[in-house]
Design a protein around this motif. Structure first.
Motif, PDB file in Angstrom:
ATOM      1  N   ASN A  50      12.054  20.533  -6.560  1.00  0.00           N
ATOM      2  CA  ASN A  50      12.594  19.185  -6.395  1.00  0.00           C
ATOM      3  C   ASN A  50      12.244  18.611  -5.020  1.00  0.00           C
ATOM      4  N   LYS A  51      12.450  19.401  -3.990  1.00  0.00           N
ATOM      5  CA  LYS A  51      12.210  18.895  -2.636  1.00  0.00           C
ATOM      6  C   LYS A  51      10.718  18.778  -2.322  1.00  0.00           C
ATOM      7  N   GLU A  52       9.896  19.625  -2.977  1.00  0.00           N
ATOM      8  CA  GLU A  52       8.452  19.484  -2.794  1.00  0.00           C
ATOM      9  C   GLU A  52       7.986  18.136  -3.343  1.00  0.00           C
ATOM     10  N   LEU A  53       8.529  17.748  -4.502  1.00  0.00           N
ATOM     11  CA  LEU A  53       8.171  16.452  -5.095  1.00  0.00           C
ATOM     12  C   LEU A  53       8.634  15.292  -4.226  1.00  0.00           C
ATOM     13  N   VAL A  54       9.833  15.412  -3.682  1.00  0.00           N
ATOM     14  CA  VAL A  54      10.340  14.380  -2.758  1.00  0.00           C
ATOM     15  C   VAL A  54       9.366  14.238  -1.584  1.00  0.00           C
ATOM     16  N   GLY A  55       8.854  15.370  -1.109  1.00  0.00           N
ATOM     17  CA  GLY A  55       7.892  15.352  -0.003  1.00  0.00           C
ATOM     18  C   GLY A  55       6.583  14.678  -0.369  1.00  0.00           C
ATOM     19  N   TRP A  56       6.078  14.937  -1.599  1.00  0.00           N
ATOM     20  CA  TRP A  56       4.842  14.293  -2.041  1.00  0.00           C
ATOM     21  C   TRP A  56       5.018  12.775  -2.110  1.00  0.00           C
ATOM     22  N   ALA A  95       3.112   9.782   0.124  1.00  0.00           N
ATOM     23  CA  ALA A  95       2.402   8.651  -0.496  1.00  0.00           C
ATOM     24  C   ALA A  95       2.996   7.305  -0.088  1.00  0.00           C
ATOM     25  N   GLY A  96       3.992   7.329   0.786  1.00  0.00           N
ATOM     26  CA  GLY A  96       4.556   6.080   1.302  1.00  0.00           C
ATOM     27  C   GLY A  96       5.795   5.591   0.590  1.00  0.00           C
ATOM     28  N   GLY A  97       6.374   6.422  -0.286  1.00  0.00           N
ATOM     29  CA  GLY A  97       7.590   6.021  -0.996  1.00  0.00           C
ATOM     30  C   GLY A  97       8.824   6.723  -0.455  1.00  0.00           C
ATOM     31  N   LYS A  98       9.978   6.344  -0.995  1.00  0.00           N
ATOM     32  CA  LYS A  98      11.245   6.989  -0.639  1.00  0.00           C
ATOM     33  C   LYS A  98      11.855   7.549  -1.914  1.00  0.00           C
ATOM     34  N   ALA A  99      12.109   8.845  -1.897  1.00  0.00           N
ATOM     35  CA  ALA A  99      12.659   9.496  -3.081  1.00  0.00           C
ATOM     36  C   ALA A  99      13.922  10.260  -2.728  1.00  0.00           C
ATOM     37  N   ILE A 100      14.781  10.423  -3.724  1.00  0.00           N
ATOM     38  CA  ILE A 100      15.988  11.238  -3.571  1.00  0.00           C
ATOM     39  C   ILE A 100      15.983  12.282  -4.674  1.00  0.00           C
ATOM     40  N   GLY A 101      16.118  13.545  -4.293  1.00  0.00           N
ATOM     41  CA  GLY A 101      16.149  14.631  -5.255  1.00  0.00           C
ATOM     42  C   GLY A 101      17.559  14.934  -5.712  1.00  0.00           C
ATOM     43  N   ILE A 102      17.768  14.938  -7.022  1.00  0.00           N
ATOM     44  CA  ILE A 102      19.081  15.220  -7.584  1.00  0.00           C
ATOM     45  C   ILE A 102      18.908  16.125  -8.810  1.00  0.00           C
ATOM     46  N   SER A 103      20.024  16.551  -9.364  1.00  0.00           N
ATOM     47  CA  SER A 103      19.989  17.242 -10.661  1.00  0.00           C
ATOM     48  C   SER A 103      20.937  16.504 -11.593  1.00  0.00           C
TER      49      SER A 103
END
Length: 303
Positions: free
Chosen positions: A115-121, A125-133
């Motif tokens: 999950n956190k690796e994807l948030v990092g990708w 790429a210039g976006g803002k992501a939040i990892g949740i379940s």
């Protein structure tokens, strides 16, 4: 002195780019403000270049006013961690039998590392992501999966206990809307609880389909390791209805792992998702080719 031929070639390239944007414009306008749910898994997860392409696609969708929601899998990574820790796995009809120890490891891998690796990708790429379940914000309430198998000798059906394997019972999209409205991209691990403190591992395709239906998403994208749904001659089927899928399953054209994927697609489109697409995640920017060009890619399923 300027090389006229070089300048001419450069002009042609720029014109081609402009024509691509013009071709995409009606799609931008039609789907601004709508949700796209993307199940991310398969080959793309193990390839940094493919992961980078995927992240760029997701950030672009957000930039043009679409709200992407990513649900990721992680079966191979869970398997690798279980092996590393010396925990043996059992499978029934392709589903991992998940005891309490396995469920804890699955949550660690899915909600943690992947999950956190994807948030990092996405950030790269210039976006803002939040990892949740599925646990966060009451997004998904799970219920235990039950499966029956036939005894090969007696042909009597027996109930098999898969342990902490669940499926979505209820979906509350409030947290997704909150995150999307704040300009961020939700990245969801397929883990949820049943409200009584039990944690369940959920198939990522199933989780994505349930979320797409609850959101009334414009698209559900299932990224796979195949071009899409093929007929018996190996030709790609670009558009299918639920009746077509039932017929192809009955005559054996569709089999194996494609069956549950298409069941997910049919369930999603019959429950409120506009259309679902089975795509080859190995093809660079396949999602954008499918959606923003007239050529398309993969197999589109609509009710």
């Amino acid at each position: 002195m300027t090389n006229t031929a070089t300048t001419h070639a450069g002009d042609k390239q720029m014109l081609a780019k402009a024509e691509t944007l013009i071709e995409a414009l009606p799609y931008f306008q039609r789907y601004a403000g709508r949700s796209f749910v993307v199940k991310y898994g398969g080959h793309a997860m193990g390839d940094p270049e493919a992961a980078q392409d995927f992240a760029e696609d997701i950030v672009l969708l957000k930039a043009v006013g679409i709200n992407p929601v990513v649900v990721h899998g992680g079966g191979p990574q869970i398997g690798a961690m279980l092996k590393k820790l010396g925990v043996e796995s059992q499978f029934v009809d392709g589903l991992r039998v998940t005891d309490k120890q396995t469920a804890e490891i699955a949550e660690m891998v899915l909600s943690g590392a992947i999950n956190k690796e994807l948030v990092g990708w996405i950030a790269q790429a210039g976006g803002k992501a939040i990892g949740i379940s599925g646990k966060d914000g009451g997004l998904v309430r799970a219920e235990k999966v039950t499966r029956t198998v036939k005894d090969p000798d007696s042909q009597i059906e027996q109930i098999v206990d898969l342990g902490f394997v669940g499926e979505p019972k209820e979906v509350d999209t409030t947290v997704l809307k909150t995150v999307s409205d704040a300009g961020m991209i939700p990245i969801i691990a397929p883990i949820a609880s049943d409200g009584e403190g039990h944690t369940y591992n959920i198939n990522a395709d199933t989780m994505a389909g349930a979320i797409a239906a609850a959101l009334g998403a414009a698209r559900l994208f299932l990224l796979t390791d195949v071009p899409g749904v093929l007929d018996k001659q190996g030709n790609l089927q670009t558009d299918l209805k639920p009746a077509d899928i039932a017929r192809m399953r009955a005559d054996g054209t569709i089999s194996g792992g494609m069956i549950p994927k298409l069941e997910t697609c049919v369930a999603a489109v019959e429950a409120g998702c506009e259309a679902a697409v089975v795509l080859d995640g190995r093809v660079p920017h396949a999602m954008l080719l499918e959606f923003f060009t007239s050529r398309g890619a993969g197999t589109l399923i609509s009710a």
